[in-house]
Enzyme design. Structure first.
Site, short mmCIF file in Angstrom:
data_model
loop_
_atom_site.label_atom_id
_atom_site.label_comp_id
_atom_site.label_asym_id
_atom_site.label_seq_id
_atom_site.Cartn_x
_atom_site.Cartn_y
_atom_site.Cartn_z
N CYS A 79 46.30 47.34 56.39
CA CYS A 79 45.43 46.41 57.11
C CYS A 79 43.97 46.60 56.68
CB CYS A 79 45.60 46.65 58.62
SG CYS A 79 44.39 45.84 59.66
N CYS A 110 41.47 47.11 59.46
CA CYS A 110 41.64 48.46 60.02
C CYS A 110 40.86 49.48 59.18
CB CYS A 110 43.10 48.87 60.04
SG CYS A 110 44.17 47.87 61.08
#
Length: 145
Positions: A70, A73
């Site tokens: 991600c 993230c």
């Protein structure tokens, strides 16, 4: 009037410590291993530690649910760390959902990254999406009032 104590789980050895509220700002150490209980840094959770950290900590605990694939993230990781350093009396932790799927599953995470705030083992708030450190700090402070 007796002094109020809170339980804090040691991020190093996972021992549960009872700490007087008044000592939280004095950087208390673990009674078992002697390491600091409140480090001002996020610590990595795994399948064995996630439930204990969430359920046993009685102070505000912010868990970042993230995944290695991600990009938002990964971009938020240093921001989360910076926010943790500004709020040393709050426990900051991270769990990698693609590595510990079963451990993260009970928290019903639908998007990444998602920060979930817990107090006394109960979810009190959640925030999805990558945020800069100042917005993370602002969100966490809004939960403490």
């Amino acid at each position: 009037m007796s002094e109020q104590n809170v339980h804090l789980v040691c991020p190093h050895c996972q021992a549960t410590n009872r700490v007087p509220m008044a000592r939280l700002s004095a950087t208390p150490n673990c009674g078992k291993c002697g390491q600091p209980l409140l480090t001002g840094n996020p610590h990595e959770l795994n399948a064995q530690t996630v439930n204990k950290i969430i359920q046993k900590n009685e102070v505000l605990t912010i868990v970042d649910f993230w995944a290695s694939w991600c990009q938002p993230c990964l971009m938020m990781a240093p921001q989360f760390k910076a926010a943790a350093s500004q709020l040393p009396q709050v426990v900051f932790a991270k769990i990698q959902t693609d590595k510990y799927e079963q451990a993260a599953a009970p928290y019903n995470i639908r998007s990444l990254p998602t920060m979930v705030a817990f107090k006394h083992g109960k979810e009190v708030a959640r925030q999805s999406g990558a945020l800069p450190s100042d917005q993370i700090v602002q969100w966490v402070r809004s939960l403490r009032t």
